[in-house]
Scaffold this motif. Structure first.
Motif, PDB file in Angstrom:
ATOM      1  N   ALA A  32      37.051  36.549  48.699  1.00  0.00           N
ATOM      2  CA  ALA A  32      37.151  37.758  49.513  1.00  0.00           C
ATOM      3  C   ALA A  32      37.747  38.920  48.714  1.00  0.00           C
ATOM      4  O   ALA A  32      38.779  39.477  49.068  1.00  0.00           O
ATOM      5  N   LEU A  33      37.074  39.257  47.625  1.00  0.00           N
ATOM      6  CA  LEU A  33      37.499  40.368  46.778  1.00  0.00           C
ATOM      7  C   LEU A  33      37.575  41.646  47.616  1.00  0.00           C
ATOM      8  O   LEU A  33      36.646  41.975  48.343  1.00  0.00           O
ATOM      9  N   ARG A  34      38.695  42.349  47.531  1.00  0.00           N
ATOM     10  CA  ARG A  34      38.882  43.575  48.322  1.00  0.00           C
ATOM     11  C   ARG A  34      37.957  44.678  47.835  1.00  0.00           C
ATOM     12  O   ARG A  34      37.601  44.735  46.660  1.00  0.00           O
ATOM     13  N   ARG A  35      37.606  45.577  48.747  1.00  0.00           N
ATOM     14  CA  ARG A  35      36.766  46.709  48.363  1.00  0.00           C
ATOM     15  C   ARG A  35      37.530  47.599  47.387  1.00  0.00           C
ATOM     16  O   ARG A  35      38.711  47.899  47.605  1.00  0.00           O
ATOM     17  N   GLY A  38      39.894  50.964  48.538  1.00  0.00           N
ATOM     18  CA  GLY A  38      41.250  50.979  49.091  1.00  0.00           C
ATOM     19  C   GLY A  38      42.323  50.434  48.168  1.00  0.00           C
ATOM     20  O   GLY A  38      43.490  50.313  48.562  1.00  0.00           O
ATOM     21  N   LEU A  39      41.961  50.107  46.938  1.00  0.00           N
ATOM     22  CA  LEU A  39      42.940  49.504  46.032  1.00  0.00           C
ATOM     23  C   LEU A  39      44.026  50.502  45.646  1.00  0.00           C
ATOM     24  O   LEU A  39      43.757  51.695  45.458  1.00  0.00           O
ATOM     25  N   VAL A 101      48.011  35.761  48.149  1.00  0.00           N
ATOM     26  CA  VAL A 101      47.293  36.928  47.623  1.00  0.00           C
ATOM     27  C   VAL A 101      47.253  36.826  46.108  1.00  0.00           C
ATOM     28  O   VAL A 101      48.188  36.325  45.486  1.00  0.00           O
ATOM     29  N   VAL A 158      44.125  42.175  44.868  1.00  0.00           N
ATOM     30  CA  VAL A 158      42.664  42.252  44.838  1.00  0.00           C
ATOM     31  C   VAL A 158      41.971  41.256  45.767  1.00  0.00           C
ATOM     32  O   VAL A 158      40.764  41.348  45.975  1.00  0.00           O
ATOM     33  N   GLY A 159      42.689  40.282  46.317  1.00  0.00           N
ATOM     34  CA  GLY A 159      42.039  39.321  47.208  1.00  0.00           C
ATOM     35  C   GLY A 159      42.860  38.065  47.378  1.00  0.00           C
ATOM     36  O   GLY A 159      44.058  38.036  47.077  1.00  0.00           O
ATOM     37  N   SER A 160      42.209  37.020  47.848  1.00  0.00           N
ATOM     38  CA  SER A 160      42.855  35.721  48.050  1.00  0.00           C
ATOM     39  C   SER A 160      42.458  34.775  46.926  1.00  0.00           C
ATOM     40  O   SER A 160      41.336  34.843  46.423  1.00  0.00           O
TER      41      SER A 160
END
Length: 194
Positions: A32-35, A38-39, A101, A158-160
């Motif tokens: 589930a890499l973050r978009r 919004g980083l 995370v 950046v994700g899980s």
């Protein structure tokens, strides 16, 4: 359900690596890499303003009211200097938040570390002005601030992790461009835009 915004001083991520594929490549390590849009990297976390002001009022046994703490904190936030944009680099992924995370550990220029130290010193001055005694104890025990460690680790979440207890992973070095510092959710605070 309406969520109450958390207040942080942060710098937005403008780019990671030489193109989108560099960031997308982290998907082999992260679920589930973050978009990318919004980083950000947090420089100082204040938490929910109402929670912070109530923590101050409780700590001072009402000598400083929650309303006075809100007013002083808003004035303080508006007076913080802006950190100009800068470049950092990352060569590893690290577990954060008890391992739930994954973040890029970021090597930042010395002036960025000095700015973060300045923010902590400025927070001490704000709390002194709010008549908080034992400021260090308050910072570590405030539910709003949520400080778990006295040390700042520059990072971008950046994700899980793909697997539990993933630990630290070395990656190909990435250059990260950051924009100037900003107050997250400033537009949602009392008096914004006035």
């Amino acid at each position: 359900m309406h969520t109450i915004p958390r207040i942080t001083v942060e710098v937005p991520v403008l780019s990671i690596g030489s193109g989108p594929s560099d960031y997308e490549g982290l998907g082999s390590y992260v679920r589930a890499l973050r978009r990318p849009r919004g980083l950000h990297m947090t420089l100082l976390h204040l938490g929910v303003l109402d929670d912070f002001s109530h923590d101050v009022s409780e700590w001072t046994k009402g000598i400083t009211s929650a309303d006075a703490a809100v007013h002083s904190t808003l004035t303080w936030l508006d007076g913080l200097p802006v950190l100009e944009g800068f470049a950092g680099s990352a060569e590893r992924l690290v577990p954060l938040g008890g391992g739930n995370v994954t973040g890029l550990e970021v090597d930042v220029p010395e002036h960025v570390r000095k700015y973060q130290v300045f923010l902590v010193q400025a927070l001490h001055e704000l709390l002194d002005g709010l008549l908080v005694d034992n400021v260090d104890d308050f910072i570590l025990s405030s539910r709003a601030l949520g400080f778990r460690s006295p040390h700042w680790l520059p990072h971008v979440a950046v994700g899980s992790p793909r697997t539990r207890n993933a630990g630290t992973r070395e990656i190909q070095p990435l250059t990260i461009e950051f924009g100037e510092s900003r107050i997250r959710n400033r537009q949602m605070l009392p008096g914004a835009g006035q």
